[in-house]
Structures are given as structure tokens and as C-alpha cells.
Design a protein around this motif. Sequence first.
Motif, short mmCIF file in Angstrom:
data_model
loop_
_atom_site.label_atom_id
_atom_site.label_comp_id
_atom_site.label_asym_id
_atom_site.label_seq_id
_atom_site.Cartn_x
_atom_site.Cartn_y
_atom_site.Cartn_z
N UNK A 28 0.80 -1.28 -0.01
CA UNK A 28 0.02 0.12 -0.01
C UNK A 28 0.83 1.38 0.02
N UNK A 29 1.99 1.52 0.73
CA UNK A 29 2.72 2.44 0.82
C UNK A 29 3.50 2.66 -0.58
N UNK A 60 2.55 18.52 -0.92
CA UNK A 60 2.72 18.44 0.61
C UNK A 60 4.46 17.72 0.98
N UNK A 61 4.76 17.71 2.07
CA UNK A 61 5.98 17.36 2.49
C UNK A 61 5.93 15.64 2.25
N UNK A 62 5.04 15.05 2.91
CA UNK A 62 5.12 13.57 2.95
C UNK A 62 5.06 13.00 1.62
N UNK A 67 7.37 10.74 -3.66
CA UNK A 67 7.42 11.01 -4.96
C UNK A 67 9.05 10.99 -5.42
N UNK A 68 9.82 11.72 -4.49
CA UNK A 68 11.31 11.85 -4.48
C UNK A 68 11.89 10.48 -4.59
N UNK A 69 11.74 9.76 -3.40
CA UNK A 69 12.11 8.42 -3.50
C UNK A 69 11.91 7.50 -4.76
N UNK A 70 10.75 7.41 -5.12
CA UNK A 70 10.32 6.75 -6.17
C UNK A 70 11.12 7.04 -7.51
N UNK A 71 11.33 8.49 -7.72
CA UNK A 71 11.98 8.94 -8.94
C UNK A 71 13.66 8.31 -8.53
N UNK A 72 13.91 8.53 -7.57
CA UNK A 72 15.13 8.07 -7.05
C UNK A 72 15.55 6.64 -7.27
N UNK A 129 15.38 30.58 1.76
CA UNK A 129 13.86 29.82 1.99
C UNK A 129 14.13 28.77 3.07
N UNK A 130 13.35 28.52 3.87
CA UNK A 130 13.19 27.57 4.96
C UNK A 130 12.70 26.21 4.54
N UNK A 131 13.38 25.39 3.84
CA UNK A 131 12.87 24.03 3.27
C UNK A 131 13.24 23.01 4.28
N UNK A 132 12.91 21.65 3.96
CA UNK A 132 12.99 20.63 4.98
C UNK A 132 13.69 19.41 3.80
N UNK A 133 13.93 18.39 4.57
CA UNK A 133 14.42 17.33 3.95
C UNK A 133 13.86 16.57 2.66
N UNK A 134 12.49 16.66 2.77
CA UNK A 134 11.68 16.17 1.86
C UNK A 134 11.82 17.00 0.41
#
Length: 219
Positions: A28-29, A60-62, A67-72, A129-134
Motif C-alpha cells: 500500500x505504501x 505536501x511534505x510527505x 515521490x522523490x524516493x520513487x524517482x530515485x 528559504x526554509x525548506x526541509x529534507x523532503x
Amino acid sequence: MENENQTNENQSNDNISKGKEMGQKAFDEAKEATGQALKALKSLISNPIGGQYETLKDLGKSNALRAGIVFGVIFAIASYLLGHSFISAALAFGGGGAGLYFKLIIFSVIPPIAVFGLFYIVMKFISKEKEDLSTAIYTAGVSVIPLALLFFCVKIIGMNNSLLLPVIGIFCISTTFLLINSFLQDIYKLSPQKSVLITPGIVFIAGYVSGLILQLLVY
């Protein structure tokens, strides 16, 4: 004895049930992450230059992280498949060894990790800009997708197509530069002057680090 066997059977059934639940959860994940990656890809195709910030905020962050992990992962698969062809050819002529396949798995994940690290450095030390790890994971994942497309094309059509392959190569490499430059301006809010300098720097450093690690793995 009979009670002990019954207890062992119950424990075995519980373990199987838990395994199925974990497998279903993982499925599911993965399905959700793939869906978010497709959503991001459609949005980027509709507005590839200048629409990254809106796409990131819509996800959104999550979801951007997924999406980034899937592309990687897509890039790593493309890199592995292409490298597998070269290693198979080398083994056919008596070169190398089966251990190269394991080293190839390691190498396949190095380029997206290197790009991520560089985006993270930009985010922490250069961007206002204050962004995060995602955000860094998402921008790195999208940035390597054109190269993944190039690797898939090389795998399918081979290296001998002297007409089509250069055109595909120029398109994919140019798109990579454009995406990185657009990310730096649109998401990390760098000036055009800084982004023009940092864009080739990211490509060069990521490529150099990947090549260095490849040498270490091979030799």
C-alpha cells in the motif's frame, strides 16, 4: 506434546498473518508513493519550467518525500539495467566477475544520493528559504529522471544507433540542466546569477563523486 504442537502451530499462523499484514502495508505504501510520483510527473510535464514550486506545495511534505524516493529508485533501476548489459558483455569475454553485479547495485544509488546531498547543502547554506529534507529529496529525484530516461533508451536501442541516440542524449542532458536551474530559482529562490553557476556545479560534482566511487568499487 499435543498442546505443544498446537502452540507451535498457532505461533506459526500468527507469524504468517503478521507477515501478510506487513507485506500488504508495504504494498500500500509503495502504491501510494508511485501514485504521488505520477501526479508530480504529470504536473511537471504540464509546466516543466516555473511550475515546480506549485507542484511541491500541492504534494505536501510527505508526498513530495515519497515521490522523490520513487524517482530515485527509477534512476537506480535504469542505471543498474544499463550497467548490467556492460558487465554481461565483459563477463562473456572473460573479464571481471560476478561480484561486479553487487558493486553495480551500490553504484546505481550513488548519483541520486550525491545530487540530494548537493541540493541539501544549497538549501542549508545558500538558499534563504526554509525548506526541509523532503524538498531536497524531491528535487534530487526529479532531477535524475531525464537521465533515467536516457539510460532506459540506451538499454533498449543499444549504443550502435548513431542517429537517434545523440538526439535523445542531448534532450535528456539538456532537460537535466534546465530542471536543476529551475529548481534553484523556483524552489530554493536563488538569483539567476547564482543558479547559473551552481547548476553545472551540481552536475559536475555529482558526476565526479559517482565516477570516483565507481573507480573505488572496480579497483
